[in-house]
Design a protein around this motif. Structure first.
Motif, PDB file in Angstrom:
ATOM      1  N   VAL A  66       0.836  -1.205   0.000  1.00 26.90           N
ATOM      2  CA  VAL A  66       0.000   0.000   0.000  1.00 26.90           C
ATOM      3  C   VAL A  66       0.869   1.251   0.000  1.00 26.90           C
ATOM      4  O   VAL A  66       0.619   2.200  -0.762  1.00 26.90           O
ATOM      5  CB  VAL A  66      -0.963  -0.011   1.212  1.00 26.90           C
ATOM      6  CG1 VAL A  66      -1.659   1.324   1.383  1.00 26.90           C
ATOM      7  CG2 VAL A  66      -1.979  -1.131   1.062  1.00 26.90           C
ATOM      8  N   ALA A  67       1.901   1.273   0.825  1.00 27.43           N
ATOM      9  CA  ALA A  67       2.773   2.443   0.901  1.00 27.43           C
ATOM     10  C   ALA A  67       3.513   2.668  -0.419  1.00 27.43           C
ATOM     11  O   ALA A  67       3.651   3.818  -0.876  1.00 27.43           O
ATOM     12  CB  ALA A  67       3.774   2.275   2.039  1.00 27.43           C
ATOM     13  N   ARG A  69       2.543   1.758  -3.465  1.00 23.53           N
ATOM     14  CA  ARG A  69       1.587   2.242  -4.475  1.00 23.53           C
ATOM     15  C   ARG A  69       1.258   3.713  -4.263  1.00 23.53           C
ATOM     16  O   ARG A  69       1.213   4.492  -5.214  1.00 23.53           O
ATOM     17  CB  ARG A  69       0.309   1.406  -4.431  1.00 23.53           C
ATOM     18  CG  ARG A  69       0.485   0.036  -5.037  1.00 23.53           C
ATOM     19  CD  ARG A  69      -0.831  -0.697  -5.028  1.00 23.53           C
ATOM     20  NE  ARG A  69      -1.879   0.091  -5.648  1.00 23.53           N
ATOM     21  CZ  ARG A  69      -2.477  -0.211  -6.782  1.00 23.53           C
ATOM     22  NH1 ARG A  69      -2.123  -1.305  -7.414  1.00 23.53           N
ATOM     23  NH2 ARG A  69      -3.421   0.542  -7.270  1.00 23.53           N
ATOM     24  N   ARG A  70       1.042   4.100  -3.033  1.00 21.21           N
ATOM     25  CA  ARG A  70       0.722   5.510  -2.743  1.00 21.21           C
ATOM     26  C   ARG A  70       1.914   6.412  -3.065  1.00 21.21           C
ATOM     27  O   ARG A  70       1.736   7.488  -3.612  1.00 21.21           O
ATOM     28  CB  ARG A  70       0.311   5.670  -1.279  1.00 21.21           C
ATOM     29  CG  ARG A  70      -1.039   5.061  -0.995  1.00 21.21           C
ATOM     30  CD  ARG A  70      -1.474   5.313   0.399  1.00 21.21           C
ATOM     31  NE  ARG A  70      -1.767   6.738   0.546  1.00 21.21           N
ATOM     32  CZ  ARG A  70      -2.016   7.318   1.696  1.00 21.21           C
ATOM     33  NH1 ARG A  70      -1.984   6.629   2.806  1.00 21.21           N
ATOM     34  NH2 ARG A  70      -2.282   8.607   1.743  1.00 21.21           N
ATOM     35  N   MET A  71       3.103   5.977  -2.722  1.00 24.55           N
ATOM     36  CA  MET A  71       4.291   6.778  -2.993  1.00 24.55           C
ATOM     37  C   MET A  71       4.525   6.892  -4.504  1.00 24.55           C
ATOM     38  O   MET A  71       4.877   7.969  -4.985  1.00 24.55           O
ATOM     39  CB  MET A  71       5.512   6.144  -2.326  1.00 24.55           C
ATOM     40  CG  MET A  71       6.752   6.980  -2.494  1.00 24.55           C
ATOM     41  SD  MET A  71       6.596   8.558  -1.685  1.00 24.55           S
ATOM     42  CE  MET A  71       7.611   8.268  -0.303  1.00 24.55           C
ATOM     43  N   ARG A  73       2.229   6.739  -6.895  1.00 29.08           N
ATOM     44  CA  ARG A  73       1.233   7.676  -7.431  1.00 29.08           C
ATOM     45  C   ARG A  73       1.572   9.118  -7.118  1.00 29.08           C
ATOM     46  O   ARG A  73       1.410  10.002  -7.958  1.00 29.08           O
ATOM     47  CB  ARG A  73      -0.145   7.352  -6.851  1.00 29.08           C
ATOM     48  CG  ARG A  73      -0.811   6.212  -7.537  1.00 29.08           C
ATOM     49  CD  ARG A  73      -2.273   6.148  -7.126  1.00 29.08           C
ATOM     50  NE  ARG A  73      -2.625   4.750  -7.035  1.00 29.08           N
ATOM     51  CZ  ARG A  73      -3.437   4.226  -6.161  1.00 29.08           C
ATOM     52  NH1 ARG A  73      -4.003   4.974  -5.253  1.00 29.08           N
ATOM     53  NH2 ARG A  73      -3.697   2.955  -6.183  1.00 29.08           N
ATOM     54  N   THR A  74       2.054   9.363  -5.917  1.00 29.70           N
ATOM     55  CA  THR A  74       2.414  10.726  -5.524  1.00 29.70           C
ATOM     56  C   THR A  74       3.611  11.231  -6.327  1.00 29.70           C
ATOM     57  O   THR A  74       3.632  12.393  -6.766  1.00 29.70           O
ATOM     58  CB  THR A  74       2.753  10.777  -4.018  1.00 29.70           C
ATOM     59  OG1 THR A  74       1.641  10.293  -3.292  1.00 29.70           O
ATOM     60  CG2 THR A  74       3.079  12.178  -3.575  1.00 29.70           C
TER      61      THR A  74
END
Length: 77
Positions: A66-67, A69-71, A73-74
């Motif tokens: 999860v971390a 994927r979020r990083m 995308r950011t």
């Protein structure tokens, strides 16, 4: 963080808590970490320690996924 520290059997054994709260406590990752430290320190080595290891590996893998994927995308924005 404080509630997890208070309820994850850091200071009191699981038997102190009401029956309805015990399943919620056993879901906390800190509970499993404490089990991995406490049980060998008390001389209880066995296959039952495999459950906290598997739980923490699964929880850590999901959190890392999860971390990441979020990083990603950011960073791509």
């Amino acid at each position: 963080m404080l509630p997890m520290c208070l309820f994850a059997t850091t200071f009191y054994p699981l038997s102190v808590y009401p029956e309805a709260v015990r399943p919620l406590i056993q879901v906390l990752p800190l509970y499993h970490s404490i089990q991995l430290v406490r049980e060998p320190a008390l001389g209880h080595l066995g296959w039952d320690l495999l459950i906290p290891v598997v739980y923490l590996l699964a929880f850590g893998s999901i959190a890392m996924h999860v971390a990441t994927r979020r990083m990603t995308r950011t960073m791509l924005r």
